[in-house]
Design a protein around this motif. Structure first.
Motif, PDB file in Angstrom:
ATOM      1  N   ARG A   3      14.315 -13.590  18.106  1.00 23.35           N
ATOM      2  CA  ARG A   3      14.193 -14.365  19.440  1.00 23.35           C
ATOM      3  C   ARG A   3      15.615 -14.302  20.300  1.00 23.35           C
ATOM      4  NH1 ARG A   3      13.403 -20.544  18.885  1.00 23.35           N
ATOM      5  NH2 ARG A   3      11.897 -19.697  17.369  1.00 23.35           N
ATOM      6  N   ARG A   4      16.669 -14.295  19.449  1.00 19.41           N
ATOM      7  CA  ARG A   4      18.092 -14.202  19.977  1.00 19.41           C
ATOM      8  C   ARG A   4      18.239 -12.601  20.594  1.00 19.41           C
ATOM      9  NH1 ARG A   4      21.890 -16.531  15.059  1.00 19.41           N
ATOM     10  NH2 ARG A   4      21.118 -18.807  15.423  1.00 19.41           N
ATOM     11  N   LYS A   5      17.952 -11.606  19.808  1.00 18.02           N
ATOM     12  CA  LYS A   5      17.940 -10.401  20.480  1.00 18.02           C
ATOM     13  C   LYS A   5      17.119 -10.132  21.773  1.00 18.02           C
ATOM     14  CE  LYS A   5      17.825  -5.560  19.136  1.00 18.02           C
ATOM     15  NZ  LYS A   5      17.502  -4.453  17.976  1.00 18.02           N
ATOM     16  N   LYS A   6      16.028 -10.780  21.782  1.00 12.98           N
ATOM     17  CA  LYS A   6      15.051 -10.603  23.176  1.00 12.98           C
ATOM     18  C   LYS A   6      15.937 -11.442  24.322  1.00 12.98           C
ATOM     19  CE  LYS A   6      10.495 -10.115  21.294  1.00 12.98           C
ATOM     20  NZ  LYS A   6       9.258 -10.785  21.228  1.00 12.98           N
ATOM     21  N   ILE A   7      16.582 -12.471  24.151  1.00 10.86           N
ATOM     22  CA  ILE A   7      16.887 -13.311  25.110  1.00 10.86           C
ATOM     23  C   ILE A   7      18.239 -12.628  25.291  1.00 10.86           C
ATOM     24  CG2 ILE A   7      18.203 -15.611  25.604  1.00 10.86           C
ATOM     25  CD1 ILE A   7      16.312 -16.800  23.655  1.00 10.86           C
ATOM     26  N   GLN A   9      19.050  -9.445  25.288  1.00 12.17           N
ATOM     27  CA  GLN A   9      18.608  -8.407  25.758  1.00 12.17           C
ATOM     28  C   GLN A   9      18.526  -8.569  27.390  1.00 12.17           C
ATOM     29  OE1 GLN A   9      15.370  -6.298  24.292  1.00 12.17           O
ATOM     30  NE2 GLN A   9      16.043  -4.219  24.918  1.00 12.17           N
ATOM     31  N   LEU A  10      17.457  -9.895  27.661  1.00  6.50           N
ATOM     32  CA  LEU A  10      17.134 -10.299  28.998  1.00  6.50           C
ATOM     33  C   LEU A  10      18.470 -10.202  29.623  1.00  6.50           C
ATOM     34  CD1 LEU A  10      13.745 -12.069  28.481  1.00  6.50           C
ATOM     35  CD2 LEU A  10      14.269  -9.961  29.622  1.00  6.50           C
ATOM     36  N   LEU A  11      19.253 -11.403  29.276  1.00 10.16           N
ATOM     37  CA  LEU A  11      20.526 -11.655  30.051  1.00 10.16           C
ATOM     38  C   LEU A  11      21.288 -10.447  30.259  1.00 10.16           C
ATOM     39  CD1 LEU A  11      21.355 -14.868  27.908  1.00 10.16           C
ATOM     40  CD2 LEU A  11      20.292 -14.723  30.165  1.00 10.16           C
ATOM     41  N   GLU A  12      21.537  -9.430  29.639  1.00 12.34           N
ATOM     42  CA  GLU A  12      22.336  -8.441  29.697  1.00 12.34           C
ATOM     43  C   GLU A  12      21.746  -7.593  30.898  1.00 12.34           C
ATOM     44  OE1 GLU A  12      22.938  -6.473  26.130  1.00 12.34           O
ATOM     45  OE2 GLU A  12      24.476  -7.705  25.236  1.00 12.34           O
ATOM     46  N   ALA A  13      20.594  -7.501  30.695  1.00 10.52           N
ATOM     47  CA  ALA A  13      19.658  -6.750  31.892  1.00 10.52           C
ATOM     48  C   ALA A  13      19.790  -7.197  33.189  1.00 10.52           C
ATOM     49  CB  ALA A  13      17.997  -6.497  31.355  1.00 10.52           C
TER      50      ALA A  13
END
Length: 68
Positions: A3-7, A9-13
């Motif tokens: 979950r942390r990695k997905k969040i 990744q979304l914030l960086e995008a």
């Protein structure tokens, strides 16, 4: 992915997209060939008209001619 990695990744995008919008555009707008030819023709006409004698040159010549 966890979950942390997905969040993350979304914030960086989202941050990358926001920075891209704020950054100045690298490419200039497209100018068609016909428009470029028109601009070149106008520039050449302007350069032909500009070499005229300046008024200060004429005044200097008349002063020299009036002195013996």
């Amino acid at each position: 992915m966890n979950r942390r990695k997905k969040i993350k990744q979304l914030l960086e995008a989202h941050a990358k997209k926001a920075n891209a919008k704020l950054a100045p555009k690298k490419k200039s707008t497209y100018i068609s060939k016909a428009d470029r030819l028109k601009l070149a023709a106008e520039a050449s006409q302007d350069s032909i008209v500009t070499p005229e004698p300046a008024g200060s040159d004429l005044i200097a010549e008349t002063k020299d001619a009036s002195q013996p």
